[in-house]
Design an enzyme around this catalytic site. Sequence first.
Site, PDB file in Angstrom:
ATOM      1  CG  HIS A   1     -17.128 -20.173  -5.425  1.00  0.00           C
ATOM      2  ND1 HIS A   1     -17.247 -18.842  -5.761  1.00  0.00           N
ATOM      3  CD2 HIS A   1     -16.262 -20.709  -6.319  1.00  0.00           C
ATOM      4  CE1 HIS A   1     -16.471 -18.597  -6.808  1.00  0.00           C
ATOM      5  NE2 HIS A   1     -15.874 -19.705  -7.161  1.00  0.00           N
TER       6      HIS A   1
ATOM      7  CB  SER B   1     -12.604 -29.813  -7.497  1.00  0.00           C
ATOM      8  OG  SER B   1     -13.200 -30.913  -6.841  1.00  0.00           O
ATOM      9  N   GLY B   2     -13.296 -27.273  -9.259  1.00  0.00           N
ATOM     10  CA  GLY B   2     -12.911 -26.002  -9.873  1.00  0.00           C
ATOM     11  C   GLY B   2     -11.429 -25.694  -9.797  1.00  0.00           C
TER      12      GLY B   2
ATOM     13  CG  ASP C   1     -14.379 -23.384 -12.319  1.00  0.00           C
ATOM     14  OD1 ASP C   1     -15.382 -24.052 -11.996  1.00  0.00           O
ATOM     15  OD2 ASP C   1     -13.752 -22.666 -11.519  1.00  0.00           O
TER      16      ASP C   1
ATOM     17  CG  ASP D   1     -18.273 -16.891  -0.845  1.00  0.00           C
ATOM     18  OD1 ASP D   1     -18.771 -15.769  -0.595  1.00  0.00           O
ATOM     19  OD2 ASP D   1     -17.616 -17.533  -0.009  1.00  0.00           O
TER      20      ASP D   1
ATOM     21  CG  HIS E   1     -10.614 -21.856  -8.764  1.00  0.00           C
ATOM     22  ND1 HIS E   1     -10.941 -21.875  -7.431  1.00  0.00           N
ATOM     23  CD2 HIS E   1     -11.769 -22.034  -9.434  1.00  0.00           C
ATOM     24  CE1 HIS E   1     -12.234 -22.060  -7.305  1.00  0.00           C
ATOM     25  NE2 HIS E   1     -12.764 -22.153  -8.504  1.00  0.00           N
TER      26      HIS E   1
ATOM     27  CG  ASP F   1      -8.831 -21.812 -13.633  1.00  0.00           C
ATOM     28  OD1 ASP F   1      -8.033 -21.254 -14.414  1.00  0.00           O
ATOM     29  OD2 ASP F   1      -8.534 -22.823 -12.970  1.00  0.00           O
TER      30      ASP F   1
ATOM     31  NE  ARG G   1     -11.661 -13.991 -20.980  1.00  0.00           N
ATOM     32  CZ  ARG G   1     -11.111 -13.937 -19.753  1.00  0.00           C
ATOM     33  NH1 ARG G   1     -11.425 -12.985 -18.921  1.00  0.00           N
ATOM     34  NH2 ARG G   1     -10.229 -14.842 -19.366  1.00  0.00           N
TER      35      ARG G   1
END
Length: 136
Positions: free
Chosen positions: A9, A55-56, A61, A81, A88, A91, A97
């Site tokens: 993050h 990017s995430g 992700d 963080d 997001h 995500d 998971r």
Amino acid sequence: MQKVALIAHDKKKLDLAMFVKEWKNVFERCELYATKSTGKIIEEKIGLKVNKFESGPYGGDLQIGSMIVNGEIDFVIFLRDPLTAQPHEPDVSALLRVCDVHNVPLATNLATAEALVLEIQKKILQENQKNEETGE
């Protein structure tokens, strides 16, 4: 070769860069994957080649999660963080998971990242010994 995903993050990107620099001798023997800005920082600051995704917040992700599902990632270091809400977050949760479902080692802070790097280092040494024995 060990395949390692590196994600952080925004408030943790510098921490991850410093960590990768500290363990450069291990990471330079791995195939690295990262979300866009994290990968760019590692390439520019540390000089390692990184395969970069979006990017995430733009799906990075999930792209890394897809590689995990396909058995293409061996380890994930994701410095999160915990004190800042992430737009997001679904995500992020899905990525965590998927690591659990597919039994992929995951570090979410510097303490567990160090433990993971020691394991990566051990795997690299085992690979080298195997290659020496087989003459590769």
